[in-house]
Design an enzyme around this catalytic site. Structure first.
Site, PDB file in Angstrom:
ATOM      1  N   ASP A 316     -42.950   0.679  55.585  1.00 31.95           N
ATOM      2  CA  ASP A 316     -42.757  -0.616  54.925  1.00 31.95           C
ATOM      3  C   ASP A 316     -44.015  -0.987  54.141  1.00 31.95           C
ATOM      4  O   ASP A 316     -44.483  -2.121  54.184  1.00 31.95           O
ATOM      5  CB  ASP A 316     -42.412  -1.706  55.944  1.00 31.95           C
ATOM      6  CG  ASP A 316     -41.846  -2.956  55.270  1.00 31.95           C
ATOM      7  OD1 ASP A 316     -41.304  -2.840  54.155  1.00 31.95           O
ATOM      8  OD2 ASP A 316     -41.968  -4.060  55.849  1.00 31.95           O
ATOM      9  N   PHE A 334     -46.033 -12.141  52.843  1.00 25.24           N
ATOM     10  CA  PHE A 334     -45.645 -11.154  53.840  1.00 25.24           C
ATOM     11  C   PHE A 334     -46.060  -9.768  53.343  1.00 25.24           C
ATOM     12  O   PHE A 334     -46.109  -9.515  52.147  1.00 25.24           O
ATOM     13  CB  PHE A 334     -44.139 -11.164  54.063  1.00 25.24           C
ATOM     14  CG  PHE A 334     -43.609 -12.416  54.711  1.00 25.24           C
ATOM     15  CD1 PHE A 334     -43.531 -12.512  56.091  1.00 25.24           C
ATOM     16  CD2 PHE A 334     -43.181 -13.490  53.940  1.00 25.24           C
ATOM     17  CE1 PHE A 334     -43.031 -13.649  56.694  1.00 25.24           C
ATOM     18  CE2 PHE A 334     -42.675 -14.639  54.532  1.00 25.24           C
ATOM     19  CZ  PHE A 334     -42.605 -14.721  55.917  1.00 25.24           C
ATOM     20  N   GLY A 335     -46.330  -8.849  54.291  1.00 24.93           N
ATOM     21  CA  GLY A 335     -46.507  -7.454  53.914  1.00 24.93           C
ATOM     22  C   GLY A 335     -47.822  -6.840  54.331  1.00 24.93           C
ATOM     23  O   GLY A 335     -48.841  -7.519  54.482  1.00 24.93           O
TER      24      GLY A 335
END
Length: 434
Positions: A316, A334-335
């Site tokens: 991811d 996010f991330g």
């Protein structure tokens, strides 16, 4: 990509290697000969080196198929400040990843054959590893109108997804699955009820309450997944749930597989090796979608991986720059990046005895290859020579400044990991060597 270059790579013979074939679960000591981009010989008797061949004494290091990452953001087109195909593929090669599925949530979105062609051409010209574009499931990844799957598939799209965006409208999702079935195409969907998730930024529970942060219940994932599985039963389409993190979802998936539905699922290396407590004092590099769950949920995910219920592990990989991460936790993007650390982080599970090495590698190579119908992911004569050599026991400390991604938002900042990739080969050509 290496396979597009005019000259053929010279033969290469690995000797004294621990050969791990995740497709069969076997481990043997011996040699492997890569010739003309494919595996020409393998096993204890593979000792002959043709004229001009390079010979590498592995000294007991593992030789295995290169990893296939089914979810990574590569930046191009439109977000080159976060990542490029050149930097993403270098990070991938350094981490033992030989094939990347590129997220469609670029700018413009990959919902037009011309954009698919652009990604493939850029990968050919600047990439070190194979880059397969995912095309948008819906136009603009907006969730309102399905894309032209036939034209996109013909252009070279590997599957159809809206990346980290969930299709909220059940009728649109039904149309997408029905249309995809007509092309025998794979729908890769991120299941999350956006309304139920609301403005949540971490796992709903005691830790979120203590930190004063809005939480996301596991039911936000499970409700969306249950809808998808029912639509798969209705349409018969091939379906892959890209990331599952809630244990409630696993029961639904186990039942769907028992019914024989054409479904598979994945989770991220972060959700298998980290939990909500690692967020500590608002560490934004661990702000992920879906959020990290509690330790009990993490252990449940690992058990599901060991039994084969979870098919795939992804990085991811989602690079974010300083301006979007050096913010209060609730406001940060996010991330996290993960291409370069996916294998080493996964080896934590092997060293703890939670999963075997062949099982871990299967979730990172042979199983993704089966789902995507690729030739890679196996150590067999005639298979593509997409290979990695690594020492699973060699320790190192993750230094973000030494990583090859354009951004530095790794959740494993300064973590002690084991598993150093020493060589990565794509189509018989060495694309990275430590």
């Amino acid at each position: 990509m290496p396979e597009s270059r005019a000259s053929k790579p010279p033969p290469l013979l690995f000797q004294n290697a621990r050969l791990v074939d995740p497709a069969t679960g076997s481990e043997t000591l011996g040699g492997l000969l890569a010739l003309d981009g494919r595996i020409a010989d393998i096993g204890p008797e593979a000792t002959f080196a043709p004229e001009g061949a390079r010979v590498i004494d592995c000294g007991g290091d593992v030789v295995a198929p290169g990893l296939i990452d089914m979810q990574a953001f590569v930046g191009e087109p439109g977000a080159e400040h976060r990542e490029t195909i050149a930097t993403a593929s270098l990070a991938a090669a350094a981490g033992g990843v030989t094939t990347i599925l590129a997220s469609p949530t670029t700018s413009p979105v990959v919902d037009d054959p011309a954009v698919v062609d652009f990604v493939l051409r850029r990968a050919r010209d600047t990439g070190r590893v194979r880059v397969l574009p995912m095309a948008a499931l819906t136009k603009g990844c907006a969730g309102r109108e399905i894309a032209e799957y036939g034209l996109l598939q013909q252009a070279g799209a590997a599957c159809f997804s809206d990346g980290g965006r969930s299709v909220a409208n059940a009728l649109v999702m039904r149309y997408a699955l029905t249309y995809a079935r007509g092309f025998d195409a794979l729908v890769a969907h991120f299941p999350q009820d956006r309304d139920l998730a609301g403005g949540g930024v971490m796992n709903e529970g005691e830790t979120a309450m203590r930190l004063g942060l809005a939480g996301v219940p596991g039911e936000a994932e499970t409700i969306a997944l249950d809808r998808d599985l029912r639509l798969v039963a209705l349409t018969g389409a091939r379906y892959h749930a890209t990331i599952l993190a809630a244990p409630q979802s696993l029961d639904a998936f186990r039942a769907a597989k028992a019914r024989g539905l054409p479904v598979t699922c994945g989770t991220t290396i972060n959700h298998l090796t980290l939990n909500e407590a690692d967020i500590g004092h608002y560490r934004t590099f661990l702000k992920l979608r879906p959020p990290l769950r509690c330790e009990e949920d993490r252990v449940t995910l690992v058990r599901a991986l060991a039994e084969g219920l979870i098919d795939v592990i992804v990085s991811d990989h989602d690079p974010q720059d300083v301006e979007t991460k050096r913010l209060p936790f609730g406001e940060a993007e996010f991330g996290a990046i993960g291409l370069e650390t996916m294998l080493a982080a996964g080896l934590r599970l092997v060293h703890s005895g939670a999963v075997t090495l062949p099982r871990l590698l299967a979730a990172m190579s042979s199983r993704p290859a089966e789902i995507l119908r690729l030739e890679q992911g196996r150590l067999q004569k005639g298979a593509p020579a997409d290979l990695i050599r690594f020492d699973p026991d060699e320790p190192f400390v993750v230094d973000p400044e030494k990583l090859h991604s354009r951004c530095r938002n790794t959740p494993f900042d300064e973590a002690l990991l084991q598993g150093v990739v020493k060589l990565t080969m794509v189509a018989g050509e060495v694309v990275y060597e430590a």
